[in-house]
Design a protein around this motif. Structure first.
Motif, PDB file in Angstrom:
ATOM      1  N   ASN A   1       0.802  -1.242   0.000  1.00 22.81           N
ATOM      2  CA  ASN A   1       0.000   0.000   0.000  1.00 22.81           C
ATOM      3  C   ASN A   1       0.826   1.278   0.000  1.00 22.81           C
ATOM      4  N   GLN A   2       2.134   1.158  -0.137  1.00 20.58           N
ATOM      5  CA  GLN A   2       2.955   2.376  -0.199  1.00 20.58           C
ATOM      6  C   GLN A   2       2.912   2.958  -1.609  1.00 20.58           C
ATOM      7  N   ASN A   3       3.053   4.280  -1.697  1.00 18.89           N
ATOM      8  CA  ASN A   3       3.091   4.960  -2.999  1.00 18.89           C
ATOM      9  C   ASN A   3       4.527   5.006  -3.509  1.00 18.89           C
ATOM     10  N   ILE A   4       4.757   4.348  -4.640  1.00 20.17           N
ATOM     11  CA  ILE A   4       6.112   4.273  -5.184  1.00 20.17           C
ATOM     12  C   ILE A   4       6.119   4.805  -6.610  1.00 20.17           C
TER      13      ILE A   4
ATOM     14  N   ALA B   1       2.365  -2.891  -3.566  1.00 21.90           N
ATOM     15  CA  ALA B   1       2.527  -1.431  -3.495  1.00 21.90           C
ATOM     16  C   ALA B   1       1.650  -0.753  -4.544  1.00 21.90           C
ATOM     17  N   LYS B   2       1.424   0.561  -4.335  1.00 18.21           N
ATOM     18  CA  LYS B   2       0.751   1.360  -5.369  1.00 18.21           C
ATOM     19  C   LYS B   2       1.855   1.957  -6.233  1.00 18.21           C
ATOM     20  N   VAL B   3       1.870   1.584  -7.490  1.00 19.02           N
ATOM     21  CA  VAL B   3       2.986   1.969  -8.352  1.00 19.02           C
ATOM     22  C   VAL B   3       2.552   3.074  -9.317  1.00 19.02           C
ATOM     23  N   ILE B   4       3.311   4.150  -9.279  1.00 17.64           N
ATOM     24  CA  ILE B   4       3.037   5.306 -10.141  1.00 17.64           C
ATOM     25  C   ILE B   4       4.158   5.358 -11.169  1.00 17.64           C
ATOM     26  N   VAL B   5       3.792   5.224 -12.444  1.00 12.51           N
ATOM     27  CA  VAL B   5       4.816   5.224 -13.487  1.00 12.51           C
ATOM     28  C   VAL B   5       4.757   6.545 -14.247  1.00 12.51           C
ATOM     29  N   TRP B   6       5.905   7.164 -14.402  1.00 16.08           N
ATOM     30  CA  TRP B   6       6.030   8.345 -15.261  1.00 16.08           C
ATOM     31  C   TRP B   6       6.915   7.965 -16.437  1.00 16.08           C
ATOM     32  N   ASP B   7       6.432   8.277 -17.625  1.00 19.91           N
ATOM     33  CA  ASP B   7       7.271   8.013 -18.802  1.00 19.91           C
ATOM     34  C   ASP B   7       6.767   8.890 -19.944  1.00 19.91           C
TER      35      ASP B   7
END
Ligand SMILES: NC(=O)c1ccc[n+]([C@@H]2O[C@H](COP(=O)([O-])OP(=O)(O)OC[C@H]3O[C@@H](n4cnc5c(N)ncnc54)[C@H](O)[C@@H]3O)[C@@H](O)[C@H]2O)c1
Length: 346
Positions: A46-49, A71-77
């Motif tokens: 549940n962590q924001n990564i 985990a909560k995965v935030i992808v930037w691309d």
């Protein structure tokens, strides 16, 4: 920035500090013999990564690993197609794709970085782990690199790290908790022919990480906000297609990601892959220059980049030590980067 927000460390008494130094030296000596895989890992459920460059290569692989850990995965691309591939891979593995959040961001654009960072904070809350992983390479000799490519290398590989950290670190300071991971390279410890802009940007990563770590220590935040600097050798993601790794072997992405994950989950300050390179890299710069060039020639260093083509050509000439071409992720990221450069030149 760290200093601006909280009170700074007061100098302790000398005797206590001397004891602490001895204790930490002994601790790190003992830790040298304990594999990271055996050390206690932190829970990231549940962590924001946030992972920049999560649409390809090791960023993509890390995104899947963190999803597997809940985990909560935030992808930037900048590469939407690459991010959709990451999502598809997660779906095929039946991972919880509700935990995967994709944001198209061009890391060359500081305004876009701050804007999307605000959006992420509003939509998902503060970050627990920021992984600055996105990178580009020009792969040309010093005098041949167009100015636009030098700018691009520094913007993506280095300047973007400052902006993402400035966007997310204040919340970590408020919460006295967080982790900043910088994906540098072995090329941030040694000069390489044909990689001057890339090496310079990766040396900058290391200087930035060390300085930030000292600011965090000064602010009594060490142990609360961790930093990890990642330094791998050449990996078969396709970014370095055509490279001849000399007397060493290309690394497989999954092996590198194993090591990075272990380092992040154990809050290690540094991971060099393969780990014996750390010793090599400590020793090499202390050699006299005339020795260094002989050693460099012996390891194949003058020719590493001779046939480099990145992702722009089929990687038939790539010496991959048994790794098949099909294993090399061939998305179009570098071509997109090429277009960015070409457009900048118009
Ligand atoms: N591949 C290697 O041999 C190697 C070795 C040491 C270190 N590294 C470092 O590891 C990191 C990941 O490398 P990789 O091999 O997975 O590369 P990759 O090319 O597979 O992935 C890089 C990602 O960064 C993204 N990116 C590039 N420019 C961007 C921009 N302007 N905005 C947003 N995203 C952008 C790309 O779209 C791509 O998805 C890089 O920092 C690289 O320098 C790679």
């Amino acid at each position: 920035m760290v200093q601006k927000q909280i009170s700074t460390r007061t100098t302790g008494n000398r005797f206590k500090n001397a004891i602490l130094i001895i204790y930490y030296l002994l601790e790190s000596f003992v830790k040298m013999f304990i594999p990271l895989s055996m050390m206690k890992k932190k829970n990231v459920e549940n962590q924001n990564i946030l992972i920049t460059g999560g649409g390809s290569g090791i960023g993509q692989s890390m995104a899947l690993r963190f999803l597997r850990l809940g985990a909560k995965v935030i992808v930037w691309d900048v590469n939407q197609e690459g991010m959709e591939t990451t999502k598809k891979m997660a779906e095929e593995e039946k991972l919880n794709v509700k935990n995967l959040h994709l944001y198209k961001v061009d890391l060359c654009d500081s305004t876009a970085i701050y804007k999307v960072a605000e959006l992420v904070k509003q939509q998902l809350g503060p970050l627990d782990i920021l992984i600055n992983n996105a990178g580009v390479v020009s792969g040309q000799n010093f005098l041949d690199i167009p100015d636009g490519k030098i700018d691009l290398t520094f913007k993506v590989n280095c300047l973007a790290h400052f902006y993402t950290i400035k966007a997310f670190l204040p919340d970590m300071i408020k919460r006295r908790s967080g982790h900043i991971v910088t994906v540098a390279s072995v090329a941030g410890r040694i000069g390489v022919c044909g990689l001057s802009d890339y090496c310079a940007s990766k040396f900058a990563n290391i200087g930035m990480d060390l300085s930030l770590r000292m600011e965090l220590a000064k602010a009594n935040l060490d142990g609360h906000i961790n930093t990890t600097i990642v330094q791998p050798y050449f990996i078969t993601t396709g970014m370095f297609g055509g490279v001849d790794p000399g007397i060493f072997e290309f690394l497989k992405p999954e092996f590198v990601v194993d090591k990075i994950m272990q380092a992040i989950l154990t809050n290690s300050v540094q991971v060099v892959v393969p780990n014996y390179f750390d010793w090599v890299l400590c020793f090499v710069p202390s050699l006299p220059h005339n020795c260094l060039s002989i050693v460099y020639d012996f390891i194949g260093g003058f020719e590493f980049m001779a046939n480099f083509h990145g992702r722009n050509l089929p990687s038939k000439t790539m010496k991959t030590n048994g790794v098949k071409d099909e294993e090399i992720n061939n998305n179009m990221a570098n071509m997109i980067n090429q277009n960015v450069v070409d457009n900048n030149h118009k």
